[in-house]
Write a protein that holds these residues in place. Sequence first.
Motif, short mmCIF file in Angstrom:
data_model
loop_
_atom_site.label_atom_id
_atom_site.label_comp_id
_atom_site.label_asym_id
_atom_site.label_seq_id
_atom_site.Cartn_x
_atom_site.Cartn_y
_atom_site.Cartn_z
N SER A 128 0.81 -1.22 0.00
CA SER A 128 0.00 0.00 0.00
C SER A 128 0.85 1.27 0.00
O SER A 128 0.29 2.37 -0.14
CB SER A 128 -0.93 0.00 1.22
N LYS A 129 2.15 1.15 0.14
CA LYS A 129 3.00 2.33 0.23
C LYS A 129 3.05 3.09 -1.09
O LYS A 129 3.03 4.32 -1.12
CB LYS A 129 4.41 1.94 0.66
N ARG A 130 3.13 2.35 -2.19
CA ARG A 130 3.16 2.98 -3.53
C ARG A 130 2.10 2.28 -4.39
O ARG A 130 2.20 1.09 -4.63
CB ARG A 130 4.52 2.85 -4.20
N ILE A 131 1.11 3.02 -4.84
CA ILE A 131 0.06 2.46 -5.69
C ILE A 131 0.29 2.93 -7.12
O ILE A 131 0.25 4.13 -7.41
CB ILE A 131 -1.34 2.90 -5.21
N ARG A 132 0.56 1.99 -8.00
CA ARG A 132 0.86 2.33 -9.38
C ARG A 132 -0.37 2.96 -10.05
O ARG A 132 -1.51 2.54 -9.79
CB ARG A 132 1.28 1.08 -10.15
N GLU A 133 -0.12 3.94 -10.87
CA GLU A 133 -1.22 4.61 -11.57
C GLU A 133 -1.98 3.61 -12.44
O GLU A 133 -1.39 2.78 -13.13
CB GLU A 133 -0.68 5.75 -12.44
N GLY A 134 -3.31 3.71 -12.38
CA GLY A 134 -4.16 2.81 -13.15
C GLY A 134 -4.60 1.58 -12.40
O GLY A 134 -5.36 0.77 -12.93
N TYR A 135 -4.14 1.43 -11.15
CA TYR A 135 -4.50 0.26 -10.34
C TYR A 135 -5.02 0.71 -8.98
O TYR A 135 -4.74 1.83 -8.53
CB TYR A 135 -3.29 -0.67 -10.17
N GLU A 136 -5.75 -0.19 -8.33
CA GLU A 136 -6.31 0.10 -7.02
C GLU A 136 -5.48 -0.56 -5.93
O GLU A 136 -4.71 -1.49 -6.18
CB GLU A 136 -7.77 -0.39 -6.94
N ASP A 137 -5.65 -0.05 -4.72
CA ASP A 137 -4.94 -0.58 -3.55
C ASP A 137 -5.69 -1.82 -3.05
O ASP A 137 -6.52 -1.75 -2.15
CB ASP A 137 -4.86 0.49 -2.45
N ARG A 138 -5.38 -2.98 -3.64
CA ARG A 138 -6.09 -4.21 -3.29
C ARG A 138 -5.18 -5.28 -2.71
O ARG A 138 -5.66 -6.23 -2.10
CB ARG A 138 -6.77 -4.79 -4.54
N MET A 139 -3.90 -5.16 -2.88
CA MET A 139 -2.99 -6.23 -2.49
C MET A 139 -2.77 -6.25 -0.99
O MET A 139 -2.59 -5.22 -0.36
CB MET A 139 -1.66 -6.05 -3.22
N SER A 140 -2.78 -7.45 -0.41
CA SER A 140 -2.50 -7.63 1.01
C SER A 140 -1.01 -7.88 1.21
O SER A 140 -0.32 -8.39 0.31
CB SER A 140 -3.30 -8.81 1.57
N THR A 141 -0.51 -7.54 2.36
CA THR A 141 0.91 -7.72 2.64
C THR A 141 1.26 -9.19 2.81
O THR A 141 0.43 -9.99 3.25
CB THR A 141 1.31 -6.96 3.90
N PHE A 142 2.48 -9.53 2.47
CA PHE A 142 3.01 -10.87 2.70
C PHE A 142 4.02 -10.87 3.84
O PHE A 142 4.77 -11.83 4.00
CB PHE A 142 3.67 -11.40 1.42
N ARG A 143 4.03 -9.80 4.61
CA ARG A 143 4.93 -9.73 5.76
C ARG A 143 4.59 -10.85 6.75
O ARG A 143 3.45 -11.03 7.14
CB ARG A 143 4.79 -8.38 6.45
#
Length: 315
Positions: A281-296
């Motif tokens: 969620s730190k950097r959201i590429r243009e054209g995409y939504e913040d959907r990815m969950s962390t793998f930490r």
Amino acid sequence: MLAEAGGTFWLPPQSSSTARYVDAAFHLVLGISTFFFLLIVALMVVFVLRYRRRPGVGPAKSPSHSTALEITWSVIPLGLVVVIFSLGFYGYMEIRTAPRTAYEILVTAQKWKWTFRYPNGYEDPELHVPVDEPVRLVMQSQDVIHSLFIPAFRLKMDVVPGRYTTTWFRAIAPGEYDLTCTEYCGTGHSDMVTKVVVHAPGEFEPWLRKADEQAQSLAPVDAGRRLVTQRCASCHSVDGTQVPNGGPSFKGIFGQTHTFTKGPPQVVDENYLRESILDPSKRIREGYEDRMSTFRGQLTDKQITNIIEYIKSLK
């Protein structure tokens, strides 16, 4: 669709030791409901015909109540409810009480995939179990509520973020069975499917040992390819195509310069890829939504390095 061999019109074959409890309760409730449905419809037809309005015939005086009839229609439903409750409660206790000797597997649910971790540390996107041995699943979600469902085992349990849920089963026949998510978890919900592989006697331990040895001996790129297939394929392609409602393809991105909704452009290098895995969620590429969950906490440094090496190879 025709029923499978050993199954019924309504249910697939019983493939776990506790499936009979679910089937018994289902068929009892279905039978009672069918009987009373037909009885009520038949009486309704009889009453409509017999007591229909006729020319020259007025309404008759309503008879007084019947104590015997009232007791009958109160006692019979009460008895049926007690029977249904007793059968369901007994089956529920059997399903929820895992044997102390059950083989334990850790389950992680995450949009939109399943990961099964075995006691030796090996992880697989499919659930492999020995036949005729109790297996206990300890489950957690990394994002939203999911629900693990194995129809042939009559097994369903929610997987909730922030806590562990558990369930168990004992498969009674070798083979492959469907495993799905039955709690709507986003646009990729229908793709969150895998299978349960029940190994014949004496085959599970050799399979697990061989699978773990193969995973440990893979070169970084090959190990990364395997991890991407298991962990990332539901949202990211590796051939340049766009996964519906997913993230960017991994093909050829290493060395590119990406722009973001916030912050300056960034060259895709090892550090950027690592950051994207651990803090997406730190950097959201243009054209995409913040959907990815962390793998930490889910991937070791070695596994992250292997994924990066595989992405670098996709030129």
